[in-house]
Design an enzyme around this catalytic site. Sequence first.
Site, PDB file in Angstrom:
ATOM      1  N   PHE A   3      -1.701   7.752  27.175  1.00  0.00           N
ATOM      2  CA  PHE A   3      -1.828   7.384  25.766  1.00  0.00           C
ATOM      3  C   PHE A   3      -1.052   6.094  25.502  1.00  0.00           C
ATOM      4  CE2 PHE A   3      -2.784  11.872  25.719  1.00  0.00           C
ATOM      5  CZ  PHE A   3      -3.705  12.024  24.690  1.00  0.00           C
ATOM      6  N   THR A  23      -3.648  12.316  31.020  1.00  0.00           N
ATOM      7  CA  THR A  23      -4.199  11.291  30.139  1.00  0.00           C
ATOM      8  C   THR A  23      -3.078  10.338  29.750  1.00  0.00           C
ATOM      9  OG1 THR A  23      -5.986  12.651  29.254  1.00  0.00           O
ATOM     10  CG2 THR A  23      -5.269  10.813  27.900  1.00  0.00           C
TER      11      THR A  23
END
Length: 379
Positions: A282, A280
């Site tokens: 960020f 992921t």
Amino acid sequence: MELAEIRKKIDGIDDKLAELYVERMGLAAEVAKVKAETGKSVSDAAREREVVFRLAEKSPKELTIYLKELYDTVFFTSRAYQSALIGRTSRTVEEIKDLIGKGFTQVPVSATVACQGIKGANSMAAASKFFPVSDIVYVKNFEGVFGAVESGLCEFGVLPIENSTAGSVLEVYDLMRKHNFHIVRTVRVRISHCLAALPDAELKDIKRVISHPQALMQCEEFLKKSNLHAEADENTAVAAKRVADGTDKTVAALCSKECAAEYGLKILKADVQDSDANYTRFILIKKDLCIYKGSDKMSVMTSLPHESGSLNRMLGKFSALGLNLTKLESRPIAGSDFEFMFYFDFDGDVTEPAVQNLIAELENSSENFVFLGAYKEKI
């Protein structure tokens, strides 16, 4: 004629075309001088249509569309050359130049950061990567992250922007546009989900799994294969805490191993995500435009005219400068008739005049342009 003979004739024509192209670009430079003196826009769509129509009337009908394609390229390179010579500016470019003049600083070692969720959330791991020392303020949702930074409660906010398996977090894109905040850093965090339940639960007991929608998507294959019912929750850590606070042995959470340990849950199965390469990305956001040392990537968003070829022309602007586009995302504009905002991530040095010219051109040609930020990505 033999192929070699045909190619020789084509080479001769190409030589003449190249000479004429250089001559044409020389005249384009003269046009740029006049436009710079008069403040006229580099783009002149009416003039371009007039040229194509005139030339099309002199050409065979079956070649008309190819002639148009050729001159679309000629016009594009001419506009790019003129823009580079004129050195356009805009409000954002002036802000960037001001920051450059003051000198870039390093990202601080410690900071107060807003994260969505509770202790044990993946955003906490991202915050730790951004800052060796961080005071984390947890909020209920993504909107709350922006609110915490807007109010001054936190200097920075951490938000997930995309996952390698589940795709983009579209809500965050919409909120970035709504609040007009800026990205100052990004980081990639490897996401490893485990199936966690109460200490006395067994795998055969589990019927229902709760977690953040993105986590559920990242483990979709496992959930289907295991015939488990999925339910969305606010956050992976919130889901883990909910399981820990309850007494139902048939419910489990998808969360990290660290999160399971934080809330005293038993790991029934580790690494249940569909892909081992599950990351992921960020973003670290700040209210005011700030560019830290080492920034080599940028993000912008802009609307495009609802007409044929507008996206292609936009992509051509990046191509002409040799800028590598790493992401393109579209989002509908609320209340519009099938109009979209386009989000671009690209590699580039914000101190380069050519890049500044591109930013100015994008901003001056759209009422909806937003410069999201210049930053460096940590891996």
